[in-house]
Write a protein that holds these residues in place. Structure first.
Motif, PDB file in Angstrom:
ATOM      1  N   ASN A  11      41.975  38.143  39.037  1.00  8.65           N
ATOM      2  CA  ASN A  11      41.710  36.843  39.643  1.00  8.65           C
ATOM      3  C   ASN A  11      41.144  37.081  41.029  1.00  8.65           C
ATOM      4  O   ASN A  11      41.335  38.154  41.602  1.00  8.65           O
ATOM      5  CB  ASN A  11      43.000  36.027  39.776  1.00  8.65           C
ATOM      6  CG  ASN A  11      44.103  36.819  40.455  1.00  8.65           C
ATOM      7  OD1 ASN A  11      44.754  37.650  39.818  1.00  8.65           O
ATOM      8  ND2 ASN A  11      44.277  36.601  41.738  1.00  8.65           N
ATOM      9  N   ARG A  58      39.297  40.819  47.959  1.00  7.42           N
ATOM     10  CA  ARG A  58      40.636  41.224  48.386  1.00  7.42           C
ATOM     11  C   ARG A  58      40.545  42.119  49.625  1.00  7.42           C
ATOM     12  O   ARG A  58      39.717  43.034  49.660  1.00  7.42           O
ATOM     13  CB  ARG A  58      41.277  41.991  47.234  1.00  7.42           C
ATOM     14  CG  ARG A  58      42.657  42.547  47.479  1.00  7.42           C
ATOM     15  CD  ARG A  58      43.209  42.968  46.136  1.00  7.42           C
ATOM     16  NE  ARG A  58      44.392  43.773  46.223  1.00  7.42           N
ATOM     17  CZ  ARG A  58      45.416  43.654  45.371  1.00  7.42           C
ATOM     18  NH1 ARG A  58      45.370  42.773  44.402  1.00  7.42           N
ATOM     19  NH2 ARG A  58      46.451  44.431  45.468  1.00  7.42           N
ATOM     20  N   SER A  91      47.145  34.368  38.739  1.00 14.48           N
ATOM     21  CA  SER A  91      46.779  35.458  37.833  1.00 14.48           C
ATOM     22  C   SER A  91      46.388  34.912  36.455  1.00 14.48           C
ATOM     23  O   SER A  91      46.965  33.936  35.991  1.00 14.48           O
ATOM     24  CB  SER A  91      47.964  36.415  37.640  1.00 14.48           C
ATOM     25  OG  SER A  91      48.252  37.113  38.815  1.00 14.48           O
ATOM     26  N   HIS A 106      50.881  32.812  47.968  1.00 14.57           N
ATOM     27  CA  HIS A 106      50.059  33.601  47.070  1.00 14.57           C
ATOM     28  C   HIS A 106      50.132  32.887  45.718  1.00 14.57           C
ATOM     29  O   HIS A 106      50.954  32.020  45.532  1.00 14.57           O
ATOM     30  CB  HIS A 106      50.659  35.002  46.987  1.00 14.57           C
ATOM     31  CG  HIS A 106      49.688  36.017  46.486  1.00 14.57           C
ATOM     32  ND1 HIS A 106      48.488  36.258  47.095  1.00 14.57           N
ATOM     33  CD2 HIS A 106      49.741  36.851  45.441  1.00 14.57           C
ATOM     34  CE1 HIS A 106      47.858  37.203  46.442  1.00 14.57           C
ATOM     35  NE2 HIS A 106      48.588  37.587  45.426  1.00 14.57           N
ATOM     36  N   LYS A 143      37.041  40.864  43.840  1.00 18.25           N
ATOM     37  CA  LYS A 143      38.179  39.947  44.033  1.00 18.25           C
ATOM     38  C   LYS A 143      38.154  39.226  45.381  1.00 18.25           C
ATOM     39  O   LYS A 143      38.852  38.241  45.570  1.00 18.25           O
ATOM     40  CB  LYS A 143      39.504  40.731  43.963  1.00 18.25           C
ATOM     41  CG  LYS A 143      40.019  40.995  42.572  1.00 18.25           C
ATOM     42  CD  LYS A 143      41.368  41.688  42.632  1.00 18.25           C
ATOM     43  CE  LYS A 143      42.506  40.864  43.194  1.00 18.25           C
ATOM     44  NZ  LYS A 143      43.347  40.191  42.224  1.00 18.25           N
TER      45      LYS A 143
HETATM   46 MG    MG Z   1      47.424  39.785  41.869  1.00 18.78          MG
END
Ligand code: MG
Ligand code: TXA
Length: 331
Positions: free
Chosen positions: A143, A56, A149, A227, A54
């Motif tokens: 995502n 992330r 998303s 976001h 991701k």
């Molecule tokens: Mg999310």
């Protein structure tokens, strides 16, 4: 749990999914909210691979998906009555509970936090995978970090291409927005992220007003500004101002989408995407529409604010995040 029977092909995929999870792999699977990118929650390396896929940051915790409410005690401790009541009422379903974590929960799952996010999804495919696997699935939305998303399997493919061993197609996600997150680790339950289970429903079950989110609770990435953003700018505009705003932007050479109902006053060059009239269909359609705005090459999408009641509060929250801080504030 939904009564929709699984097809033969889906049953084969579910066996494949369980095998992938057991061997430390990742897969994308449907839930009733959005698609998840899952790994065995007990496998530290597999959960790390989710973060890598991701892009992330490691300090953003992921939700652990359980097959059933009884599994809660394996993953959380000090479970207050309010949490049991919410679980009994809304699980399986689009609700995540934040609770003090048990010893089973790995640091990589919580980003080092003393709490863990837990949810029992209702989607029949998610349920079937959890039951076949007999473990718990750590899964954020499928995502890349900071993007919208996915609510359809094709969105997941657009995010990850062929890099995932399995993307299970369960059709459109019923809700279309991420689960409601309720923090039950403090003295009063607090909604950290609004969703399909509304504040009104939660208050009714808890029998008390909810606390307000702690300004320090920035670990919930769903609460960061900007976001869920598409590439195009998103601007929230009162409905009566949309035609003139669209005309103004078009006159500056911008490609403009309007997410709203047909309107004779809109300039003909506007790309119109209708999300439906009620909050449920708007929630269902929103993320697909934001992706379409990018696919059409639009520079900006205009949308009017939903009434902030019930599911409308969740819609408004996601729109504000999609709009982020990049929105020009003047008309
Ligand atoms: Mg999310
Ligand atoms: O509907 C959903 O919740 C979907 C599906 C796949 O279940 N999942 C999802 O995951 O939206 P994700 O990772 O995109 O968002 C989960 C949010 C993040 O904002 C994360 O920071 C927050 O939940 N979260 C997870 N554990 C937490 C914790 N212990 N304390 C506070 N926030 C937490």
């Amino acid at each position: 749990m939904s009564a929709i029977p699984l097809s033969e092909a889906q049953r084969t995929e579910i066996k494949q999914a369980a095998a992938i999870l057991q061997s430390g792999g990742l897969l994308a699977f449907p839930t009733e909210t959005v698609y998840g990118l899952g790994a065995d929650a007990d496998d530290e390396a597999a959960v790390r691979a989710i973060f890598a896929a991701k892009g992330r940051p490691a300090d953003h915790p992921v939700i652990v998906h359980l097959a059933q409410t009884q599994d809660l005690t394996q993953w959380a401790t000090e479970i207050p009555d309010q949490a049991w009541k919410l679980a009994e009422e809304f699980w399986p379903g689009p609700l995540t509970l934040i609770l003090p974590r048990s010893l089973r929960v790995k640091d990589v799952v919580t980003g080092g936090l003393p709490t863990v996010g837990l949810r029992v999804p209702s989607h029949p495919v998610a349920q079937a995978i959890l039951r076949e696997f007999r473990g718990a699935i750590a899964a954020p939305s499928a995502n890349r970090f900071g993007r919208v998303s996915p609510t359809r399997a094709e969105h997941v493919r657009a995010e990850f291409g062929d890099s995932l061993p399995l993307i299970i197609d369960g059709g459109d996600c019923e809700v279309g927005l991420e689960s409601t997150i309720v923090d039950c680790s403090g003295s009063l339950p607090v909604i950290l992220r609004p969703g399909a289970i509304t504040q009104e429903q939660i208050e009714l079950v808890c029998g008390l007003p909810l606390g307000s989110p702690d300004a320090n609770a920035t670990r919930c990435s769903g609460r960061l500004e900007s976001h869920y953003a598409p590439l195009a700018l998103v601007e929230i505009v009162e409905p009566q101002d949309i035609p003139s705003r669209a005309a103004h932007l078009l006159s500056q050479g911008r490609k403009v989408a309007v997410l709203g109902p047909p309107n004779d006053l809109l300039p003909a060059e506007t790309d119109l995407i209708f999300l439906g009239t009620d909050a449920a269909s708007q929630a269902h359609e929103l993320y697909a529409a934001l992706r379409k705005v990018d696919d059409l090459g639009c520079d900006i999408a205009l949308i009017s604010p939903p009434a902030p009641l019930g599911l409308g509060a969740a819609l408004l929250d996601r729109l504000q995040k999609a709009a982020g801080t990049r929105v020009p504030k003047t008309k």
